[in-house]
Design an enzyme around this catalytic site. Structure first.
Site, PDB file in Angstrom:
ATOM      1  N   LYS A 224       1.555   4.698   8.631  1.00  0.00           N
ATOM      2  CA  LYS A 224       1.826   4.864   7.199  1.00  0.00           C
ATOM      3  C   LYS A 224       0.521   5.009   6.411  1.00  0.00           C
ATOM      4  O   LYS A 224       0.375   5.950   5.604  1.00  0.00           O
ATOM      5  CB  LYS A 224       2.605   3.649   6.677  1.00  0.00           C
ATOM      6  CG  LYS A 224       2.701   3.573   5.158  1.00  0.00           C
ATOM      7  CD  LYS A 224       3.503   2.373   4.676  1.00  0.00           C
ATOM      8  CE  LYS A 224       2.784   1.051   4.770  1.00  0.00           C
ATOM      9  NZ  LYS A 224       1.861   0.782   3.636  1.00  0.00           N
TER      10      LYS A 224
ATOM     11  N   LYS B 231      -7.810   0.876  -2.291  1.00  0.00           N
ATOM     12  CA  LYS B 231      -7.170   0.436  -1.047  1.00  0.00           C
ATOM     13  C   LYS B 231      -7.112   1.570  -0.031  1.00  0.00           C
ATOM     14  O   LYS B 231      -7.271   1.347   1.173  1.00  0.00           O
ATOM     15  CB  LYS B 231      -5.762  -0.097  -1.339  1.00  0.00           C
ATOM     16  CG  LYS B 231      -5.001  -0.621  -0.108  1.00  0.00           C
ATOM     17  CD  LYS B 231      -5.611  -1.890   0.464  1.00  0.00           C
ATOM     18  CE  LYS B 231      -5.061  -2.271   1.835  1.00  0.00           C
ATOM     19  NZ  LYS B 231      -3.667  -2.724   1.829  1.00  0.00           N
TER      20      LYS B 231
ATOM     21  N   THR C 251       0.861  -1.179   0.000  1.00  0.00           N
ATOM     22  CA  THR C 251       0.000   0.000   0.000  1.00  0.00           C
ATOM     23  C   THR C 251       0.900   1.231   0.000  1.00  0.00           C
ATOM     24  O   THR C 251       1.593   1.495   0.981  1.00  0.00           O
ATOM     25  CB  THR C 251      -0.915   0.002   1.235  1.00  0.00           C
ATOM     26  OG1 THR C 251      -1.740  -1.160   1.189  1.00  0.00           O
ATOM     27  CG2 THR C 251      -1.797   1.248   1.271  1.00  0.00           C
TER      28      THR C 251
END
Lengths: 307, 307
Positions: free
Chosen positions: B252, B181, B105
């Site tokens: 993140k 995502k 990702t």
């Protein structure tokens, strides 16, 4: 003084005060199994239940006079106080030993205060906030979370069991049900706001929000609210969603959530952010719209702010 | 130059770069069906997969030399860039026409930039971020969301079909998978943080959080994360939860979410609040702990702040 209709079924006599989105279907469902008297300030709402067999009352006091159980289904604590303790309040006529079932979401402190005032008159409070929405209210399929001592709970059972498919007894004290309901509303309110952010971001990224909801609803991103409110958020960009739960209910409930959390000294930054979103929605004129319309605060109908 | 083991099955030759929490089980699952070469900076991680039949490589370039498909499963975009374009990067040896499957990702912009750099060498990128966690990675039961042109997708199918039980093709361009995502992570990250607020508030109100989760998980307050992370949050007050997904992954990923949203000019106040919570968790020393430990930021283990 109202009398139950001659054909009324046996069981505790119930007065229902407040015939709004939840009170009306609850009263209509109760009337098929118990003798019911109703009061609401709006005569046309009362007529909907008297047509189904309920007795009509001219005031909360009038409704409570012949009752064993007073079920309160009004909007907020100000209305609870007026319905019970106003000049024509139900507490002025309800017999000592009678029960008040409080189905409104008002917060633990308000429920405890109400219980204390009722106790002065020998009346017991069953704290019983409900969840599930109007449709399930009309079919006796509500989730009810209860704070009440066992004796009072037993006395209220004929009403509660008729309304709830799931009844969770949180603790023996009024306020215990409201505490769990506040946590329920924290999650529900945050999840609706999160679904709104997801739909708004999908629109902003040029993805089809319907496909996004469909792809994500069954996985780790899934929630009841994403599956339920997500598709209704898409209707906000078309004909508008049917109003099942007003946006301003979450203005009230996230206010309760953040106050309860503050009083417990627990930080709830997401609940606080969601509260601001519902306030923004109300200020945008959406208070009486379906709560799913909050998505239009983040991604306006007219595309304002789109790049 | 590594050679597949003599017994290796037929099919495209796959190089797996990165054998972390997700890369290791993916590689181990692939090796049973395809010829696989692995690289990770940690030799002990490589040994776990070579023991299962994979060939060992000394660098990403070494792993990619004989590959048709390079599957990248590293932590973040800095590692992606190093693994592909560093001095020993896979792009220096992968044949023109080869495929890079990017499972990390990293956000849409990073995927598009990577695709453009690979295209200069005639290499095609299949943007394929994965969800589902290590256990499902090891059983080929991942959710994979794909952005790739149909030809590249077809070439990558033997790998993707082996890893995914659900494969959603979002669009034809690298970055499309990352966009979906990011929305998945917005919801997942917010729902974990909301569950943490619910558990913290239950503790603050003196309710049993296990009973609260149980009561609410199936109703309107329910989410995948409440049911999955809620019980693990309770372990944070005991022996601590097994680390299934590190908290710093959400530092993140919520960074990606808020940047993607900012670039699309979409307000996401809940995602922003959740991002701050994960940053607070990292600063509290929880970065390598299970993400469910974020609850201890709101309601410390030692009861600090309790009244």
């Amino acid at each position: 003084m109202p009398e139950p209709a001659p054909s009324a079924p046996a069981g505790p006599r119930v007065a229902v005060i407040g015939l709004g989105a939840m009170g009306l279907p609850m009263a209509t469902h109760l009337v098929a199994g118990l003798p019911v008297t109703v009061f609401d300030v709006a005569a046309d709402r009362r007529a909907l239940v008297t047509a189904a067999g309920a007795a009509d009352a001219a005031s909360p006091a009038d409704a409570a006079r012949a009752a064993d159980i007073v079920l309160v289904a009004v909007r907020d604590q100000a209305q609870v106080t007026a319905a019970l303790f106003g000049a024509d309040g139900a507490a002025t006529t309800l017999r000592p030993g009678g029960i008040v079932v409080l189905t409104s979401t008002v917060g633990p402190d308000a429920a405890r205060d109400t219980a204390a005032r009722l106790a002065e008159r020998g009346i017991r409070l069953v704290d019983a906030p409900v969840s599930g929405g109007p449709t399930r209210a009309g079919t006796g399929d509500l989730l009810i979370v209860v704070g009440a001592d066992p004796d009072a709970l037993r006395a209220a059972r004929p009403v509660l069991d008729r309304l709830a498919s799931t009844l969770t007894v949180v603790g023996p004290d009024p306020g215990d049900g409201q505490a769990l309901k506040a946590i329920n509303q924290l999650l529900a309110g945050v999840h609706i706001a999160a679904a709104a952010e997801a739909v708004a971001l999908a629109r902003g990224l040029g993805l089809d929000p319907a496909v996004v909801i469909d792809s994500l609803a069954q996985g780790a991103a899934g929630s009841f609210m994403l599956a339920d409110r997500g598709p209704r958020m898409l209707q906000a960009y078309g004909e508008g969603a049917e109003v099942r739960s007003r946006l301003d209910i979450f203005v009230k409930d996230m206010g309760i959530v953040t106050e309860v959390a503050k009083d417990a000294h627990v930080p709830t930054p997401l609940a606080a952010a969601a509260q601001q979103l519902y306030l923004l929605g109300e200020r945008a004129g959406l208070g009486a719209q379906d709560d799913s319309s909050v998505v239009t605060v983040l991604s306006p109908r007219d595309g304002a702010g789109d790049r």
